[in-house]
Design an enzyme around this catalytic site. Structure first.
Site, short mmCIF file in Angstrom:
data_model
loop_
_atom_site.label_atom_id
_atom_site.label_comp_id
_atom_site.label_asym_id
_atom_site.label_seq_id
_atom_site.Cartn_x
_atom_site.Cartn_y
_atom_site.Cartn_z
N ARG A 83 -25.59 -3.56 7.05
CA ARG A 83 -25.39 -5.00 6.78
C ARG A 83 -25.50 -5.84 8.05
O ARG A 83 -25.53 -7.06 7.99
CB ARG A 83 -24.07 -5.27 6.09
CG ARG A 83 -22.83 -4.98 6.84
CD ARG A 83 -21.62 -5.58 6.13
NE ARG A 83 -21.67 -5.37 4.69
CZ ARG A 83 -20.69 -5.75 3.85
NH1 ARG A 83 -19.63 -6.34 4.32
NH2 ARG A 83 -20.77 -5.54 2.56
N GLU B 45 -18.77 -6.56 10.33
CA GLU B 45 -19.76 -5.87 11.16
C GLU B 45 -20.81 -6.83 11.73
O GLU B 45 -21.25 -6.66 12.87
CB GLU B 45 -20.46 -4.78 10.34
CG GLU B 45 -19.59 -3.55 10.07
CD GLU B 45 -18.65 -3.72 8.89
OE1 GLU B 45 -18.66 -4.80 8.26
OE2 GLU B 45 -17.86 -2.79 8.62
N LYS C 1 0.86 -1.18 0.00
CA LYS C 1 0.00 0.00 0.00
C LYS C 1 0.91 1.24 0.00
O LYS C 1 1.87 1.30 0.76
CB LYS C 1 -0.87 -0.01 1.25
CG LYS C 1 -2.13 0.79 1.18
CD LYS C 1 -3.06 0.41 2.35
CE LYS C 1 -4.50 0.74 2.05
NZ LYS C 1 -5.43 0.25 3.07
C1 LIG Z 1 -18.56 -3.15 5.08
C2 LIG Z 1 -17.43 -2.16 5.13
N1 LIG Z 1 -16.83 -1.90 6.32
C3 LIG Z 1 -15.84 -1.00 6.40
C4 LIG Z 1 -15.42 -0.33 5.28
C5 LIG Z 1 -14.34 0.74 5.40
N2 LIG Z 1 -13.19 0.38 4.61
C6 LIG Z 1 -12.94 0.88 3.42
S1 LIG Z 1 -11.55 0.30 2.74
C7 LIG Z 1 -11.21 -0.62 4.12
C8 LIG Z 1 -9.98 -1.44 4.21
C9 LIG Z 1 -9.94 -2.40 3.07
O1 LIG Z 1 -8.78 -3.18 3.18
P1 LIG Z 1 -8.38 -4.09 1.93
O2 LIG Z 1 -9.55 -4.85 1.48
O3 LIG Z 1 -7.19 -4.85 2.35
O4 LIG Z 1 -8.03 -3.05 0.78
P2 LIG Z 1 -6.75 -2.08 0.68
O5 LIG Z 1 -7.24 -0.73 1.17
O6 LIG Z 1 -5.68 -2.65 1.53
O7 LIG Z 1 -6.41 -2.07 -0.77
C10 LIG Z 1 -12.21 -0.48 5.04
C11 LIG Z 1 -12.25 -1.15 6.37
C12 LIG Z 1 -16.08 -0.61 4.07
N3 LIG Z 1 -15.75 0.04 2.93
N4 LIG Z 1 -17.04 -1.53 4.02
MG LIG Z 2 -5.21 -4.52 2.22
#
Ligand SMILES: Cc1ncc(C[n+]2csc(CCOP(=O)(O)OP(=O)(O)O)c2C)c(N)n1
Ligand SMILES: [Mg+2]
Ligand SMILES: CC(=O)[C@@H](O)[C@H](O)COP(=O)(O)O
Length: 656
Positions: free
Chosen positions: A398, A370, A283
């Site tokens: 959700r 969640e 990242k």
């Molecule tokens: C249901 C839900 N909960 C929380 C979020 C907030 N959120 C957005 S991106 C993220 C982290 C995602 O991590 P990853 O899938 O590893 O993607 P990366 O940002 O590392 O590319 C979170 C928790 C969300 N978008 N959807």
């Molecule tokens: Mg990630």
């Protein structure tokens, strides 16, 4: 002309040499830093998927092949490669959305920013392609390691099989982080892969490996047990998890190695069965300020100095709603050791970080889960603790069944703190926290508070954590807290009267931060000779009886909420008035039951008619009877009762 400018669509990539692709990747990285530092956005995640996205578009043929991004915040490179290179208004009205959006491009499939849904989407699409004879169309799902901690991904993996998803490729974009390092068993598993010596050997030799083993490896790989797959399984001990899921595994691959990623994707594409390509990425790749950002590697940034990564706008000085909560939950936890905190991979964004620093054993990060967060909270309450589940309001959607059936049905003393409630703005339709009031108010015995300012947030949180036999909810918006709004008096059942006018003309019931708008409306009405009383119920569900009594003493009630109107608090106030035999006219103001595109919060409130001037104009028209809204198409029933024309002074009885 830069190579990036030559890319009008994915097929323009085909003409680029391996060396040119490397140059293109560097140009994209530079573009992202230069442009996103101006607008703000998900800089870190997108810097981490540059090569992976290029490789996907080289090997697959979007939009014939469907590319699904989980959460979608990492789709900027995809947009750049599919004809969208004007990022000047990114996430702003009239500009590109920060997530895929079908109205922007046929290359975009999933618009929702709610994580962990991509594999279900991909499973459905791939089945449809197969069942409609479109067996030459592939589906590629790009899912992050964080999103993999969400339950839906495992529901999908359990359903994906050779029989119905032959054309499905799952790219696990594993950068080891959600915001913070990804937690839980899945993360440990992936981390084990990433750190295994074998991977590093593989990483060093990946280019040579695929060159040397390219064609033969393809043949061997199909043996499923021998050759590359066997080698990788030994190196990374991965056969166990994925093979038993009837999904082939390919990796780990260096997600920043264009050659290796393209070769892995080609193998996956030709495999004719569902395949996981496990890409190891970073990242914030290539941008030092992101790489050294301990908090979240520039997961989402505001406007920053591209050189240093430092925020351009100095903090306003006013505290954010999140920071007020972050401080108060520590105060409450100091006084009450049954209080524990739960986050769904958003410790700092939801303000539980200070609680976690002070009491590390009392805050749990469950990953992007969640539903699990809510039901495990019911378990914690059963065990004698008082869980405080901190979520963004939109993500509680959700977990509605868990709130209803695990917390509500069992009268569990769980407190939900919903940040980003109401219109958020730049993150678009799926991020507005606009459904929580309508959804949660139907949970029997729930108690729901919407603080109007910092003092009420502290006060209502303290009240909430004392409730041990029912769910409580505290919801507040994104951004900085407004000025304190003192009450002129408080009724016996806790309703704050913010402004009182004896003439009994209009009563405004303001939900949470709408109190500030309501007071401005009252000033405008007063200038027109219309006496207005403004109340903040503080606890809006159940509707306090003094609101009913005050309504009975007024000719028109206006409710204003930063939530969807349909089934909102206003409808509950109306229903409670009717149940109590009070026939005062009611106008419920709130958000339309529509999906609202990205723009600033203020632009959206204006668009939906929730500025003080717009509300005042509407109320004045009602009071003066300037317009008689037709309650139903009278033309359908000529004998239907007409809107009453009984003269009640300056009021036209308006039944909406
Ligand atoms: C249901 C839900 N909960 C929380 C979020 C907030 N959120 C957005 S991106 C993220 C982290 C995602 O991590 P990853 O899938 O590893 O993607 P990366 O940002 O590392 O590319 C979170 C928790 C969300 N978008 N959807
Ligand atoms: Mg990630
Ligand atoms: C994609 C996602 O869900 C989050 O990263 C979100 O964009 C953050 O929103 P805030 O900037 O309001 O914390």
């Amino acid at each position: 002309m830069s190579l990036l400018k030559r890319i009008g669509g994915p097929r323009d990539l085909d003409a680029l040499s391996p060396e040119e692709l490397e140059v293109l990747a560097a140009e994209i990285r530079a573009f992202l830093v230069a442009e996103v530092s101006k607008t703000g956005g998900h800089l870190g995640p997108n810097l981490g998927v540059v090569e992976t996205t290029i490789a996907i578009h080289r090997v697959f043929d979007s939009p014939r092949d469907a590319i699904v991004f989980d959460t979608g915040h990492q789709s900027y490179v995809h947009k750049l490669l599919t004809g969208r290179q004007d990022f000047s208004l990114l996430r702003q009205a009239g500009g590109l959305a920060g997530y895929p959006q079908r109205s922007e491009s046929p290359h975009d499939v999933v618009e929702s920013s709610h994580a962990s849904s991509s594999l279900s989407w991909a499973d459905g699409i791939s089945r449809a392609f197969e069942m409609t004879g479109q067996t030459d169309r592939h589906v590629v799902a790009v899912v992050g390691d964080g999103a993999l901690t969400g339950g839906m991904t495992w529901e999908a993996l359990n359903n994906i099989s050779d029989d119905n998803s032959r054309n499905l490729v799952i790219v696990v974009n594993d950068n080891g982080r959600s915001y913070a390092p990804t937690i839980g068993g899945m993360a440990r598993y992936l981390n084990g892969v990433r750190t295994k010596k074998g991977y590093h050997d593989l990483h060093q030799s990946s280019r040579k490996l695929f060159d040397r083993l390219g064609a033969p490896a393809r043949a061997l790989y199909r043996g499923a047990r021998g050759g590359l797959h066997g080698f990788l399984s030994r190196v990374t001990n991965n056969s166990a998890l994925y093979a038993n899921l009837d999904i082939k595994y390919l990796g780990p691959v260096d997600g920043h190695d264009l050659v290796a990623m393209q070769e892995a994707l080609r193998q996956a594409k030709e495999y004719a069965a569902p395949v996981i390509v496990h890409a190891i990425t970073e990242k914030g790749r290539g941008y030092q300020p992101a790489l050294t950002d301990v908090a979240d590697q520039f997961h989402a940034v505001g406007q920053i100095d591209p050189e240093t990564g430092e925020p351009l706008s100095a903090p306003s000085g006013a505290p954010s709603w999140t920071s007020v909560f972050a401080d108060e939950i520590v105060v409450q936890a100091e006084n009450d050791h049954t209080i524990v905190g739960i986050t769904a991979a958003m410790l700092r964004p939801t303000g539980l970080h200070k609680f976690a620093e002070r009491f590390p054993q009392r805050v749990f990060d469950v990953g992007i889960a969640e539903q699990h967060a809510v039901t495990s909270a019911a378990g914690l309450a059963f065990g004698g603790l008082h869980p405080v589940v901190a979520l963004y309001a939109t993500f509680v959607n959700r977990a509605f069944d868990q709130v209803l059936m695990d917390v509500g049905l069992h009268q569990a003393g769980v407190t939900f703190v919903l940040d980003r409630a109401g219109i958020t703005g730049p993150d678009g339709p799926s991020h507005h926290g606009m459904w929580d009031l309508a959804l949660l108010q139907i949970v029997p015995r729930i108690r729901l508070a919407a603080p109007r300012d910092a003092e009420r947030l502290r006060e209502e949180l303290a009240e909430a954590v004392r409730v041990t036999d029912a769910p409580t909810v505290i919801r507040f918006p994104k951004g900085t807290v407004g000025p304190e709004l003192p009450a002129v008096r408080r009724t016996g059942d806790g309703v704050d009267v913010l402004r009182e006018d004896e003439r009994g003309d209009v009563l405004i019931v303001a939900v949470g931060t709408m109190a500030g708008i309501a007071l401005e409306v009252a000033d405008l009405l007063s200038a027109e000779g219309i006496g207005t009383t403004v109340v903040d119920p503080r606890w809006v569900v159940p509707v306090p009886f003094s609101v009913i009594e005050l309504a009975d003493a007024h000719r028109l009630v206006i409710t204003i909420e930063d939530g969807v109107r349909v089934a909102g608090i206003g409808t509950r106030v109306r229903q409670d008035l009717r149940d109590a035999g009070v026939d005062t006219a009611v106008t419920e103001l709130g958000l339309p039951d529509e999906f609202i595109d990205h723009a600033s919060r203020d632009e959206i409130l204006r668009k939906v008619g929730l500025t003080p001037a717009q509300i005042a104009e509407d109320v004045i028209a009602q009071v003066r009877g300037d317009k008689i809204p037709i309650a139903r198409p009278i033309s359908e029933d000529p004998d239907a009762p007409k809107a009453s024309d009984a003269d009640t002074g300056p009021f036209q009885r308006v039944m909406r």
